[in-house]
Scaffold this motif. Structure first.
Motif, PDB file in Angstrom:
ATOM      1  N   ARG A 126       0.724  -1.195  -0.202  1.00 29.25           N
ATOM      2  CA  ARG A 126       0.081  -0.037  -0.090  1.00 29.25           C
ATOM      3  C   ARG A 126       0.789   1.208   0.097  1.00 29.25           C
ATOM      4  NH1 ARG A 126      -5.098  -0.207   1.859  1.00 29.25           N
ATOM      5  NH2 ARG A 126      -4.934   1.245   3.370  1.00 29.25           N
TER       6      ARG A 126
ATOM      7  N   ASN B 134       1.520   2.770  -3.904  1.00 31.22           N
ATOM      8  CA  ASN B 134       0.658   3.597  -4.617  1.00 31.22           C
ATOM      9  C   ASN B 134       0.246   4.914  -3.525  1.00 31.22           C
ATOM     10  OD1 ASN B 134      -1.189   2.218  -3.241  1.00 31.22           O
ATOM     11  ND2 ASN B 134      -2.504   2.211  -4.939  1.00 31.22           N
TER      12      ASN B 134
ATOM     13  N   LEU C  67      -1.175   4.667  -0.542  1.00 23.74           N
ATOM     14  CA  LEU C  67      -2.236   4.608   0.195  1.00 23.74           C
ATOM     15  C   LEU C  67      -1.849   4.648   1.567  1.00 23.74           C
ATOM     16  CD1 LEU C  67      -4.731   1.788  -1.409  1.00 23.74           C
ATOM     17  CD2 LEU C  67      -4.750   4.495  -1.522  1.00 23.74           C
TER      18      LEU C  67
ATOM     19  N   LEU D   8       1.527  11.815  -6.296  1.00 26.93           N
ATOM     20  CA  LEU D   8       0.608  10.694  -6.247  1.00 26.93           C
ATOM     21  C   LEU D   8      -0.116  10.414  -7.570  1.00 26.93           C
ATOM     22  CD1 LEU D   8      -0.920  11.369  -2.544  1.00 26.93           C
ATOM     23  CD2 LEU D   8       0.588   9.576  -3.293  1.00 26.93           C
ATOM     24  N   ARG D   9      -0.419  11.512  -8.172  1.00 22.34           N
ATOM     25  CA  ARG D   9      -1.314  11.396  -9.372  1.00 22.34           C
ATOM     26  C   ARG D   9      -0.276  10.700 -10.409  1.00 22.34           C
ATOM     27  NH1 ARG D   9      -2.639  16.402  -9.923  1.00 22.34           N
ATOM     28  NH2 ARG D   9      -1.263  16.930 -11.410  1.00 22.34           N
ATOM     29  N   HIS D  10       0.738  10.995 -10.790  1.00 21.84           N
ATOM     30  CA  HIS D  10       1.665  10.449 -11.721  1.00 21.84           C
ATOM     31  C   HIS D  10       1.995   8.954 -11.260  1.00 21.84           C
ATOM     32  CE1 HIS D  10       3.317  14.579 -12.325  1.00 21.84           C
ATOM     33  NE2 HIS D  10       2.630  14.495 -13.349  1.00 21.84           N
TER      34      HIS D  10
ATOM     35  N   ARG E 122       0.037   6.993  -9.465  1.00 26.80           N
ATOM     36  CA  ARG E 122      -1.217   6.272  -9.487  1.00 26.80           C
ATOM     37  C   ARG E 122      -1.468   5.965 -10.774  1.00 26.80           C
ATOM     38  NH1 ARG E 122      -3.920   9.041  -4.114  1.00 26.80           N
ATOM     39  NH2 ARG E 122      -2.787   7.798  -2.694  1.00 26.80           N
ATOM     40  N   ALA E 123      -1.130   6.839 -11.847  1.00 26.48           N
ATOM     41  CA  ALA E 123      -1.546   6.622 -13.314  1.00 26.48           C
ATOM     42  C   ALA E 123      -0.793   5.333 -13.856  1.00 26.48           C
ATOM     43  CB  ALA E 123      -1.002   7.903 -14.142  1.00 26.48           C
TER      44      ALA E 123
ATOM     45  N   MET F 231      -4.696  -1.240  -8.579  1.00 28.49           N
ATOM     46  CA  MET F 231      -4.576  -2.144  -7.414  1.00 28.49           C
ATOM     47  C   MET F 231      -5.996  -3.065  -7.329  1.00 28.49           C
ATOM     48  SD  MET F 231      -3.514  -0.632  -3.653  1.00 28.49           S
ATOM     49  CE  MET F 231      -3.373  -2.008  -2.474  1.00 28.49           C
TER      50      MET F 231
ATOM     51  N   VAL G 238     -10.573  10.073 -15.832  1.00 20.58           N
ATOM     52  CA  VAL G 238      -9.168  10.334 -15.450  1.00 20.58           C
ATOM     53  C   VAL G 238      -8.564  10.343 -17.071  1.00 20.58           C
ATOM     54  CG1 VAL G 238      -6.861   9.627 -14.629  1.00 20.58           C
ATOM     55  CG2 VAL G 238      -9.239   9.235 -13.589  1.00 20.58           C
TER      56      VAL G 238
END
Lengths: 251, 234
Positions: free
Chosen positions: A53, A56, A58, A80-82, A84-85, A89, A113
């Motif tokens: 976790r 990404n 979390l 985080l955005r980059h 998580r793209a 998960m 998105v």
């Protein structure tokens, strides 16, 4: 964000995290190459889920550095955005959106998105629902599906974002025994996509089928790392030997 | 409406107008209550301690004090203070005065907002953490996360509580009858009762009017519930 061949897809450098005074990750250093399929095993409370976790964001790590696809993970929204793209998960408890249909579950992120049109997003969703062997259920709501079907929808939902990395956090732990196999088979069937996969599981037979590499964790540390054959047939540490003795003794 | 005049002892038109006023006060105060409730719930769930404290003070005070007292305070204290403030800051001209209707619906909305705050806050907190995590892992933009994932699920959790508060709002609307300036259904009934000495009859009519509002409301709420929940969601 491009990943050069020599650059690890996921990199942990001296990562530590604790909940209050209880350490959950202690000085974890780790590099996972692109395309590798890593299975993390170990007793409960070893920090396996926390580790996955953290990848990404979390969970936030407190010390050390985490890089995903070359991008350093900070608490900043853009970082985080980059990351998580690139990272999909699959959760232990599926976490499907109960008020959305299967199709909407799979298409909401591509539409909002990736800005795909409804048709493009739904076409992609249908393709991936077929891939996880769930054609014809697109109009159902999650509560109308079995646990195994729900988890396969969750896998399709993650795949719809075309991630380079797929994290699976105990994907079969919340399932009835007779549904475990269908989900495990689905996951093994994804290997030809070439994604980097990191999976926490207690299913040792599945670990052997999926993993190109295994990590054994205990008390917030990576105790042993190697190919499945190395860990299963020649465990070096007494802790892994004890662990394997227990899990393999299960009927 | 005049067809109702004969059976209602000549008060049919007034009673109908009273019921419409009651409904208007209920609807307007409830709409204002929703706004206060959204702000209150957002503040209570905020990461800022001062906002949480302010919202806590609001819900505690409003829920502690009798509603009639709050309405009286609004009329005899709040409205005057607001008028003076508006004039002294130059936002309004001399002699500016709030209409009693506005004071009433804002006061009642303020009261309902405190209860709605608690209902909405609980509804958001009832959403499992995994829903937030899935939305984050999918990288959903904050507005999508809130509008498409959290709000619809929170609304389902809140519907029962919001329906209760609405039914209360229709009854609270009768609080304005004590102010002597509103001819709501309860006020008209009591005037008619006093003038004709038919107390039981006219108070029964008042009761039946509120019962009618409740039945219609319940039918509409049930339709809304069915619409929002196409299947029995887990």
């Amino acid at each position: 964000m491009t990943t050069s061949p020599q650059e690890p897809a996921i990199e942990f450098v001296s990562v530590s995290k604790s909940y209050g005074a209880t350490p959950v990750l202690s000085d974890v250093t780790l590099a996972i190459a692109a395309g590798e399929r890593t299975v993390i095993c170990g007793p409960s409370g070893a920090g396996k889920s926390t580790l996955i976790r953290c990848i990404n964001g979390l969970e936030r790590h407190q010390r050390g550095t985490i890089r995903v696809g070359g991008e350093t993970l900070t608490g900043a929204a853009s970082s985080l955005r980059h990351i998580r793209a690139e990272v999909g998960m699959v959760f232990q408890s599926f976490n499907l959106f109960p008020h959305l249909t299967v199709l909407e579950n799979c298409s909401i992120a591509p539409r909002t998105v990736l800005r795909l049109t409804r048709n493009e997003a739904e076409e992609r969703a249908h393709t991936l629902l077929e891939r996880v062997d769930l054609p014809g259920l697109a109009g159902r709501y999650p509560a109308q599906l079995s646990g195994g079907q729900q988890q396969r929808v969750a896998i399709a939902r993650a795949l719809c974002m075309q991630p380079r990395i797929l994290l699976l956090d105990e994907p079969t732990s919340a399932l009835d025994p007779e549904m475990v196999q269908e989900v495990l088979d689905t996951i093994v069937g994804l290997t030809d996509l070439g994604m980097t996969m990191v999976c926490v599981t207690h299913e040792m037979g599945f670990a052997r089928r999926l993993a190109t590499r295994m990590l054994f964790m205990d008390e917030g540390r990576i105790v042993e790392s190697g190919t499945p054959a190395e860990l299963f047939e020649a465990p070096r540490s007494p802790r892994l030997q004890r662990f394997l003795g227990r899990v393999q003794a299960r009927p | 409406m005049s067809v109702l005049n004969a059976p209602l002892g000549g008060y049919g038109t007034q009673l109908a107008e009273g019921l419409i006023l009651t409904l208007r006060v209920s609807l307007c105060s409830y709409a204002i209550g929703i706004v206060f409730g959204l702000l209150g719930a957002a503040a209570k769930l905020s990461r800022w301690r001062s906002l949480r404290f302010g919202a806590g003070l609001y819900t505690t005070l409003v829920r502690a004090l009798p509603e009639l007292l709050l309405v009286l305070l609004a009329f005899f204290l709040g409205a005057g203070l607001f008028e003076r403030l508006a004039v002294s800051t130059g936002l309004a001209l001399d002699g500016f005065s709030l209409s009693p209707f506005v004071v009433a619906v804002v006061a009642l909305g303020f009261i309902q907002g405190a209860y709605i705050t608690e209902v909405l806050r609980a509804a958001v907190l009832a959403i499992p953490r995994g829903q937030h995590e899935a939305a984050k892992a999918l990288n959903l933009p904050p507005l999508t996360h809130l509008g498409r994932i959290i709000a619809p699920q929170a609304l389902r959790h809140a519907l029962g509580g919001l329906g209760n508060i609405w039914l209360n709002a229709t009854k609270d609307a009768s609080l304005v009858s004590v102010l002597g300036i509103f001819s709501d259904v309860l006020k008209v009934s009591s005037l008619a009762a006093a003038a004709t000495k038919r107390y039981v009859f006219f108070y029964a009519v008042a009761g039946a009017s509120f019962l009618l509002l409740t039945f219609v409301s319940m039918a509409l709420l049930e339709r809304l519930r069915r619409r929002l929940m196409p299947v029995n969601l887990a």
